[in-house]
Motif scaffolding. Structure first.
Motif, PDB file in Angstrom:
ATOM      1  N   PRO A 246       0.846  -1.205   0.000  1.00 15.37           N
ATOM      2  CA  PRO A 246       0.000   0.000   0.000  1.00 15.37           C
ATOM      3  C   PRO A 246       0.875   1.246   0.000  1.00 15.37           C
ATOM      4  N   PRO A 247       0.351   2.359  -0.514  1.00 12.95           N
ATOM      5  CA  PRO A 247       1.164   3.573  -0.678  1.00 12.95           C
ATOM      6  C   PRO A 247       1.847   4.052   0.598  1.00 12.95           C
ATOM      7  N   HIS A 248       1.207   3.874   1.762  1.00 15.19           N
ATOM      8  CA  HIS A 248       1.804   4.412   2.990  1.00 15.19           C
ATOM      9  C   HIS A 248       3.046   3.639   3.438  1.00 15.19           C
ATOM     10  N   LEU A 249       3.316   2.478   2.806  1.00 15.59           N
ATOM     11  CA  LEU A 249       4.516   1.721   3.138  1.00 15.59           C
ATOM     12  C   LEU A 249       5.620   1.901   2.096  1.00 15.59           C
ATOM     13  N   LEU A 250       5.358   2.685   1.069  1.00 15.07           N
ATOM     14  CA  LEU A 250       6.332   2.887   0.000  1.00 15.07           C
ATOM     15  C   LEU A 250       7.115   4.186   0.215  1.00 15.07           C
ATOM     16  N   PRO A 251       8.315   4.286  -0.379  1.00 10.72           N
ATOM     17  CA  PRO A 251       9.050   5.556  -0.331  1.00 10.72           C
ATOM     18  C   PRO A 251       8.217   6.683  -0.936  1.00 10.72           C
ATOM     19  N   GLU A 252       8.515   7.894  -0.528  1.00 10.76           N
ATOM     20  CA  GLU A 252       7.716   9.046  -0.970  1.00 10.76           C
ATOM     21  C   GLU A 252       7.729   9.185  -2.486  1.00 10.76           C
ATOM     22  N   THR A 253       8.890   8.970  -3.107  1.00 14.11           N
ATOM     23  CA  THR A 253       8.989   8.997  -4.566  1.00 14.11           C
ATOM     24  C   THR A 253       9.094   7.558  -5.049  1.00 14.11           C
ATOM     25  N   TRP A 254       8.061   7.098  -5.735  1.00 19.26           N
ATOM     26  CA  TRP A 254       7.995   5.698  -6.171  1.00 19.26           C
ATOM     27  C   TRP A 254       7.800   5.682  -7.693  1.00 19.26           C
ATOM     28  N   PRO A 255       8.758   5.120  -8.460  1.00 18.76           N
ATOM     29  CA  PRO A 255       8.753   5.280  -9.921  1.00 18.76           C
ATOM     30  C   PRO A 255       7.890   4.273 -10.693  1.00 18.76           C
ATOM     31  N   ARG A 256       7.063   3.497 -10.005  1.00 20.06           N
ATOM     32  CA  ARG A 256       6.312   2.472 -10.725  1.00 20.06           C
ATOM     33  C   ARG A 256       5.353   3.067 -11.744  1.00 20.06           C
ATOM     34  N   GLN A 257       4.688   4.166 -11.416  1.00 20.97           N
ATOM     35  CA  GLN A 257       3.705   4.715 -12.338  1.00 20.97           C
ATOM     36  C   GLN A 257       4.355   5.178 -13.626  1.00 20.97           C
ATOM     37  N   GLU A 258       5.531   5.791 -13.523  1.00 27.22           N
ATOM     38  CA  GLU A 258       6.237   6.225 -14.729  1.00 27.22           C
ATOM     39  C   GLU A 258       6.646   5.021 -15.572  1.00 27.22           C
ATOM     40  N   ALA A 259       7.078   3.952 -14.895  1.00 25.78           N
ATOM     41  CA  ALA A 259       7.441   2.735 -15.620  1.00 25.78           C
ATOM     42  C   ALA A 259       6.217   2.131 -16.297  1.00 25.78           C
ATOM     43  N   ARG A 260       5.090   2.145 -15.612  1.00 30.82           N
ATOM     44  CA  ARG A 260       3.860   1.600 -16.198  1.00 30.82           C
ATOM     45  C   ARG A 260       3.429   2.412 -17.416  1.00 30.82           C
ATOM     46  N   GLU A 261       3.495   3.730 -17.328  1.00 25.23           N
ATOM     47  CA  GLU A 261       3.119   4.571 -18.465  1.00 25.23           C
ATOM     48  C   GLU A 261       4.062   4.345 -19.647  1.00 25.23           C
ATOM     49  N   THR A 262       5.339   4.146 -19.352  1.00 31.16           N
ATOM     50  CA  THR A 262       6.304   3.836 -20.408  1.00 31.16           C
ATOM     51  C   THR A 262       5.915   2.542 -21.103  1.00 31.16           C
ATOM     52  N   PHE A 263       5.634   1.525 -20.312  1.00 31.71           N
ATOM     53  CA  PHE A 263       5.241   0.231 -20.887  1.00 31.71           C
ATOM     54  C   PHE A 263       3.950   0.348 -21.689  1.00 31.71           C
ATOM     55  N   LEU A 264       2.943   1.023 -21.144  1.00 34.63           N
ATOM     56  CA  LEU A 264       1.651   1.112 -21.829  1.00 34.63           C
ATOM     57  C   LEU A 264       1.776   1.849 -23.161  1.00 34.63           C
ATOM     58  N   ASP A 265       2.567   2.911 -23.201  1.00 38.04           N
ATOM     59  CA  ASP A 265       2.765   3.623 -24.467  1.00 38.04           C
ATOM     60  C   ASP A 265       3.338   2.692 -25.528  1.00 38.04           C
ATOM     61  N   ILE A 266       4.389   1.962 -25.167  1.00 36.00           N
ATOM     62  CA  ILE A 266       5.035   1.059 -26.120  1.00 36.00           C
ATOM     63  C   ILE A 266       4.090  -0.064 -26.517  1.00 36.00           C
ATOM     64  N   HIS A 267       3.471  -0.690 -25.545  1.00 34.67           N
ATOM     65  CA  HIS A 267       2.615  -1.843 -25.797  1.00 34.67           C
ATOM     66  C   HIS A 267       1.403  -1.463 -26.644  1.00 34.67           C
ATOM     67  N   THR A 268       0.824  -0.309 -26.360  1.00 29.43           N
ATOM     68  CA  THR A 268      -0.377   0.130 -27.076  1.00 29.43           C
ATOM     69  C   THR A 268      -0.048   0.626 -28.481  1.00 29.43           C
ATOM     70  N   LEU A 269       0.938   1.504 -28.591  1.00 29.73           N
ATOM     71  CA  LEU A 269       1.244   2.129 -29.876  1.00 29.73           C
ATOM     72  C   LEU A 269       1.825   1.146 -30.890  1.00 29.73           C
ATOM     73  N   LEU A 270       2.517   0.104 -30.411  1.00 31.47           N
ATOM     74  CA  LEU A 270       3.163  -0.831 -31.331  1.00 31.47           C
ATOM     75  C   LEU A 270       2.362  -2.110 -31.547  1.00 31.47           C
ATOM     76  N   GLY A 271       1.202  -2.228 -30.931  1.00 33.69           N
ATOM     77  CA  GLY A 271       0.429  -3.469 -31.017  1.00 33.69           C
ATOM     78  C   GLY A 271       0.045  -3.863 -32.433  1.00 33.69           C
ATOM     79  N   SER A 272      -0.555  -2.950 -33.163  1.00 33.07           N
ATOM     80  CA  SER A 272      -1.007  -3.264 -34.518  1.00 33.07           C
ATOM     81  C   SER A 272       0.167  -3.516 -35.459  1.00 33.07           C
ATOM     82  N   LEU A 273       1.248  -2.758 -35.283  1.00 34.80           N
ATOM     83  CA  LEU A 273       2.435  -2.958 -36.119  1.00 34.80           C
ATOM     84  C   LEU A 273       3.060  -4.329 -35.871  1.00 34.80           C
ATOM     85  N   ALA A 274       3.175  -4.700 -34.600  1.00 32.73           N
ATOM     86  CA  ALA A 274       3.761  -5.995 -34.261  1.00 32.73           C
ATOM     87  C   ALA A 274       2.911  -7.137 -34.803  1.00 32.73           C
ATOM     88  N   LYS A 275       1.602  -6.985 -34.689  1.00 32.55           N
ATOM     89  CA  LYS A 275       0.695  -7.995 -35.226  1.00 32.55           C
ATOM     90  C   LYS A 275       0.871  -8.124 -36.742  1.00 32.55           C
TER      91      LYS A 275
END
Length: 319
Positions: A246-275
């Motif tokens: 849970p958020p209250h047990l994590l460090p104040e600056t936690w980079p998971r959301q930025e990593a998730r957005e990075t992954f989602l951009d790549i996964h979403t934008l390249l899906g049709s091309l990869a297929k």
């Protein structure tokens, strides 16, 4: 056999042909009715620099694991994903694509597994630690392991299976709450959150250039297939490694959301091309490829975190 009986290869550093093939099949096939010639598998894995002999070996290993089955169609055998494997893939893809989308509801409850094993049972002790780690547990103390949540059944089963035959072994599974949950002796101290944060930041840095290129439409289909698969292979490990505290047990600056957005951009934008690239590569060996090859698509709508749509898929998981 049910979906949990299918033995999907575990993630590892650097993708083996077997693990790579599992990733590709899980991403781009969503029907057990599709007949996949071995020559198409060889052509697909060649895109990733895998030799024909290694591709055939990977295919054979996945047959032995129950992920793929073989059947005769004419003179040559063809392969297909088993219904159990399809169910497993859908569950895993849902987990990977939805991971980190929103904090899990927090009740303050932890499952605690405690055990005592005589020296003669050292091999069983090591096996138990590996099993608990795979279930998301972490060692709070030497023989006290914890994980967030309330589902104790997997831990009970693992302890019973691995220790029931060890003379003198004792174990307990409890539901626990920490009086000082956020203090230095609380549960978060058992996790290497610094290392995990560094891994998330490294993921963002590693894929920053690809993310920018995908946003600018500068990635061609051949690169899209390999790059999108690489990004998924890297991201999926976080879903297994991150305890999702849970958020209250994590460090104040936690980079998971930025990593998730990075992954989602790549996964979403390249899906049709990869297929499209996968269809192009497979069609000379598999004329029906375009009818069966699909791709999973994550939803950015937090009220609907399921992947969406699919022609031959059995539900709203492929796009």
């Amino acid at each position: 056999m049910n979906a949990d009986d299918v033995r999907v290869p575990r993630a590892q550093a650097g993708s083996s042909p077997q693990h790579l093939l599992t990733t590709v099949l899980g991403e781009y096939l969503d029907s057990s009715d599709a007949d996949l010639p071995s020559t198409a598998v060889i052509a697909i894995l060649r895109e990733f620099g895998v030799s024909e002999s290694s591709a055939r070996a990977a295919l054979s290993r996945l047959v032995r694991r129950g992920l793929i089955a073989m059947r005769r169609r004419g003179r040559s055998p063809v392969y297909h994903l088993t219904p159990q494997a399809i169910a497993k893939h859908r569950s895993r893809m849902r987990h990977f694509l939805n991971f980190g989308s929103r904090p899990a509801p927090w009740t303050g409850e932890w499952v605690l597994a405690s055990f005592s094993v005589p020296n003669a049972g050292q091999a069983s002790r090591h096996a138990l630690r590996r099993s608990l780690s795979a279930l998301g547990f972490v060692g709070l103390y030497d023989s006290v392991w914890i994980r967030p949540g309330s589902d104790a059944a997997p831990a009970r089963e693992a302890l019973r299976e691995l220790l029931h035959h060890v003379e003198g072994a004792r174990w307990s599974v409890l539901h626990a709450r920490f009086d000082e949950e956020t203090g230095p002796h609380g549960p978060a101290s058992a996790y290497d959150l610094t290392g995990l944060a560094s891994a998330y930041s490294s993921f963002v840095e590693q894929y920053a250039e690809l993310r920018a290129a995908a946003r600018d439409g500068e990635v061609d289909a051949a690169r899209a297939l390999v790059a999108r698969t690489s990004a998924m292979d890297s991201w999926r490990k976080f879903a297994d490694l991150d305890p999702d505290l849970p958020p209250h047990l994590l460090p104040e600056t936690w980079p998971r959301q930025e990593a998730r957005e990075t992954f989602l951009d790549i996964h979403t934008l390249l899906g049709s091309l990869a297929k499209a690239r996968l269809v192009e590569v497979a069609t000379p060996h598999w004329p029906d490829a375009a009818s069966w090859i699909t791709h999973f698509q994550a939803s950015r709508d937090p009220s609907r975190p399921e992947p969406t749509g699919g022609k031959h898929g059995g539900g709203p998981l492929a796009g």
